[in-house]
Design an enzyme around this catalytic site. Sequence first.
Site, PDB file in Angstrom:
ATOM      1  CB  SER A  83      -0.957  -0.056   1.194  1.00  0.00           C
ATOM      2  OG  SER A  83      -1.988   0.881   1.066  1.00  0.00           O
ATOM      3  CD  GLN A  84       1.324   6.693   3.037  1.00  0.00           C
ATOM      4  OE1 GLN A  84       0.668   6.302   4.009  1.00  0.00           O
ATOM      5  NE2 GLN A  84       1.721   7.950   2.927  1.00  0.00           N
ATOM      6  CG  ASP A 220     -10.851 -10.817   6.860  1.00  0.00           C
ATOM      7  OD1 ASP A 220     -10.873  -9.997   7.801  1.00  0.00           O
ATOM      8  OD2 ASP A 220      -9.957 -10.827   5.993  1.00  0.00           O
ATOM      9  CG  ASP A 241      -6.797  -3.607  -3.438  1.00  0.00           C
ATOM     10  OD1 ASP A 241      -7.401  -2.522  -3.279  1.00  0.00           O
ATOM     11  OD2 ASP A 241      -5.586  -3.744  -3.194  1.00  0.00           O
ATOM     12  CG  HIS A 263      -5.538  -2.659   0.227  1.00  0.00           C
ATOM     13  ND1 HIS A 263      -4.817  -2.312  -0.897  1.00  0.00           N
ATOM     14  CD2 HIS A 263      -4.984  -1.952   1.254  1.00  0.00           C
ATOM     15  CE1 HIS A 263      -3.876  -1.446  -0.572  1.00  0.00           C
ATOM     16  NE2 HIS A 263      -3.948  -1.211   0.726  1.00  0.00           N
ATOM     17  CG  ASP A 265      -7.944 -11.433   1.257  1.00  0.00           C
ATOM     18  OD1 ASP A 265      -8.127 -11.520   2.479  1.00  0.00           O
ATOM     19  OD2 ASP A 265      -8.825 -11.650   0.407  1.00  0.00           O
TER      20      ASP A 265
END
Length: 296
Positions: A83-84, A220, A241, A263, A265
């Site tokens: 991610s970031q 989840d 995602d 995102h 998973d």
Amino acid sequence: MSQQCATRYPLVLVPGMLGFIRLVLYPYWYGIVSALRRRGAVVVAVKVSPLHSSEVRGEQLLVQIQDILRQTGAGKVNLIGHSQGALTARYAAARRPDLVASVTSVAGPNHGSELADYLRIHYPSDRAKGRLLKALLWLINALMNLLETGYRGPKLPVDIQASHESLTTTGVALFNEHYPQGLPDTWGGQGPEEVDGVRYYSWSGILQPGRTDRGRNLFDGTNRSCRLFARTFVREAGQCDGMVGRFSSHLGTVIGDDYPLDHFDIVNQSLGLVGRGAEPVRLFVEHAQRLKAAGV
């Protein structure tokens, strides 16, 4: 011990927004670090400011890279950012390519996130909803800091507004003007495999009805969140995602962009509860083997 993942340089794992190393006994990279180490890799999970700009996070990462090099005696590191964390790793590699052998973006918003754009429009920082969201993020970060047991460095600064702006399409476009290394020339294409001696790779997933909403993802809550967030996407509607679009994730050699992974998973969260047919840990193991074969 197997040596199939024994890369030449250490693997440094860089988390995304609100990232951590370990909350009490619970790791961010669930099952991934142990799988790589069992196969001979030297792996270091780091922590940077959970809520701040990619540039500030990148400067913090550079300090930690130099510490890792001193401790291991290695000449460079392989950066893998989620991610970031992908933007953070890209910044570090652009500023100090002499310290970085490769950058791998895992669900990185390399052209920004439509979710961040939606929040900027509908939750502006000067309105009540925006202030409420900011307060919620501050509380989450404060709680996570109390539970963090894997980080022993100095207190990390927080700037929620800078963090948010760094993930919008406008914010990332500005970032990309300064740090374009590895980016594709065309939307949805692949970028150069190597720039300034640094190899670039990426992979990501998309929500797939009947797959990512089945299996252990039924239990989840983060998967439900991703399916909700996906409704904010317009340009990449049906091709995201939940937080990052399929083509927005592209960087360097694109290993894959349509894995059945949301995102969370994609880093084997939460607690390895992933959708039907998903094997996120295997992707990391195979990539370590790929890096080893490339000589890095």
